[in-house]
Design a protein around this motif. Structure first.
Motif, short mmCIF file in Angstrom:
data_model
loop_
_atom_site.label_atom_id
_atom_site.label_comp_id
_atom_site.label_asym_id
_atom_site.label_seq_id
_atom_site.Cartn_x
_atom_site.Cartn_y
_atom_site.Cartn_z
N TYR A 298 -4.18 -3.58 4.86
CA TYR A 298 -4.54 -3.54 3.44
C TYR A 298 -5.47 -4.69 3.11
CZ TYR A 298 -4.01 -3.09 -1.61
OH TYR A 298 -4.25 -2.94 -2.96
N GLN A 299 -5.11 -5.88 3.62
CA GLN A 299 -5.93 -7.06 3.32
C GLN A 299 -7.32 -6.94 3.96
OE1 GLN A 299 -2.91 -9.85 4.35
NE2 GLN A 299 -1.97 -9.65 2.33
N GLN A 300 -7.40 -6.22 5.08
CA GLN A 300 -8.72 -5.98 5.70
C GLN A 300 -9.43 -4.79 5.06
OE1 GLN A 300 -8.32 -5.68 10.03
NE2 GLN A 300 -6.59 -7.09 9.87
N ARG A 301 -8.89 -4.28 3.99
CA ARG A 301 -9.46 -3.14 3.25
C ARG A 301 -9.59 -1.89 4.10
NH1 ARG A 301 -11.38 -5.17 -1.60
NH2 ARG A 301 -11.64 -7.40 -1.58
N CYS A 302 -8.65 -1.68 5.00
CA CYS A 302 -8.68 -0.48 5.84
C CYS A 302 -7.89 0.65 5.21
CB CYS A 302 -8.10 -0.78 7.21
SG CYS A 302 -9.01 -2.03 8.08
N LEU A 303 -7.18 0.36 4.13
CA LEU A 303 -6.46 1.44 3.47
C LEU A 303 -6.25 1.11 2.01
CD1 LEU A 303 -2.76 2.11 3.72
CD2 LEU A 303 -3.43 -0.09 4.54
N ARG A 304 -6.02 2.16 1.21
CA ARG A 304 -5.70 1.94 -0.20
C ARG A 304 -4.35 2.58 -0.50
NH1 ARG A 304 -10.70 4.72 -3.10
NH2 ARG A 304 -9.23 4.85 -4.84
N LEU A 305 -3.67 2.03 -1.48
CA LEU A 305 -2.32 2.52 -1.79
C LEU A 305 -2.24 3.00 -3.25
CD1 LEU A 305 -0.19 -0.23 0.00
CD2 LEU A 305 -0.67 2.08 0.79
N ASP A 306 -3.40 3.24 -3.86
CA ASP A 306 -3.36 3.62 -5.27
C ASP A 306 -3.11 5.10 -5.50
OD1 ASP A 306 -5.82 3.95 -4.11
OD2 ASP A 306 -6.97 3.52 -5.89
N ASN A 307 -2.97 5.86 -4.41
CA ASN A 307 -2.60 7.27 -4.59
C ASN A 307 -1.19 7.57 -4.11
OD1 ASN A 307 -4.90 8.54 -5.80
ND2 ASN A 307 -5.97 7.84 -3.96
N ILE A 308 -0.41 6.53 -3.89
CA ILE A 308 0.96 6.75 -3.41
C ILE A 308 1.78 7.42 -4.52
CG2 ILE A 308 3.12 5.60 -2.72
CD1 ILE A 308 1.05 5.64 -0.49
N GLU A 309 2.38 8.57 -4.14
CA GLU A 309 3.24 9.30 -5.09
C GLU A 309 4.71 9.03 -4.78
OE1 GLU A 309 2.03 13.50 -5.04
OE2 GLU A 309 -0.01 12.81 -4.66
N VAL A 310 5.01 8.81 -3.48
CA VAL A 310 6.39 8.58 -3.07
C VAL A 310 6.43 7.38 -2.11
CG1 VAL A 310 8.49 9.61 -2.10
CG2 VAL A 310 6.72 11.09 -3.04
N LEU A 311 7.34 6.46 -2.39
CA LEU A 311 7.54 5.30 -1.52
C LEU A 311 8.98 5.35 -1.00
CD1 LEU A 311 6.79 2.47 -0.38
CD2 LEU A 311 7.46 1.52 -2.59
N VAL A 312 9.12 5.30 0.34
CA VAL A 312 10.45 5.31 0.96
C VAL A 312 10.66 3.98 1.68
CG1 VAL A 312 11.97 6.45 2.63
CG2 VAL A 312 10.29 7.82 1.35
#
Ligand code: AMP
Length: 188
Positions: free
Chosen positions: A146-160
């Protein structure tokens, strides 16, 4: 803590047909107690804290409703990044969970991948770039990516949070808090 309830068949859970077929192929006849107690609440979009011992079917208790919910709902148009995130403390558990999603989701068109530490991040980064609906991750590697900007988490609908107690014992609370804050407030 959930109370014991009488056994019900998988039919009573109203999971979509592609998931029922996958469960039948696994020769599961009845949901286990954690499954019959957790799945109806999760399908209604509620948050849930489940406690069950290892080997009691708790992976399917969250994997089946996550697959159902994602398959039923179209992603927001133009949305990028995973729609479900499963955090787990170890690489071994991440591999097992990923296998379960593959098995139960085999008749669905949902992509999943996993990220964990101790190996080169390159193949993981490439898999994320190809697009993914369900991401299974250990907290440290997820934060690195995430810190290397390899992914985004703003579309997460469910967190387990799988094996949340163990993650806390292993000192992952600060990482989990950070990841929690990166996901939308309205996620389940
Ligand atoms: P878990 O507790 O998630 O590690 O699952 C333990 C084992 O139970 C795995 O091998 C699953 O394939 C199996 N399992 C999960 N749900 C069921 C079910 N409803 N009926 C029979 N076996 C199951």
């Amino acid at each position: 803590m959930l109370m014991e309830s009488p056994p019900v068949g998988f039919d009573a859970l109203n999971l979509i047909d592609p998931i029922c077929r996958a469960v039948q192929s696994e020769k599961y006849t009845h949901p286990t107690p954690i499954q019959s107690q957790a799945i109806p609440h999760l399908l209604q979009g509620r948050d849930l804290l489940g406690c069950a011992q290892t080997g009691t079917g708790k992976t399917a208790a969250f994997a089946l409703p996550v697959l159902h919910l994602l398959a039923e709902k179209q992603p927001a148009s133009g949305a990028k990044g995973p729609r479900a995130l499963v955090l787990t403390p170890t690489r071994e558990l991440a591999l097992q969970i990923s296998d379960s999603f593959r098995t139960y989701g085999r008749h669905l068109n949902l992509k999943q991948t996993l990220v964990f530490g101790g190996v080169s991040p390159k193949p993981q980064i490439n898999a994320l770039r190809r697009g993914v609906d369900i991401l299974v991750a250990t907290p440290g590697r997820l934060l690195d990516l995430y810190q290397q900007r390899c992914l985004r988490l703003d579309n997460i609908e469910v967190l387990v949070l799988d094996e949340a107690d163990r993650m806390l014992d292993m000192g992952f609370l600060p990482d989990i808090k950070k990841i929690y804050a990166m996901t939308p407030n309205n996620r389940q």
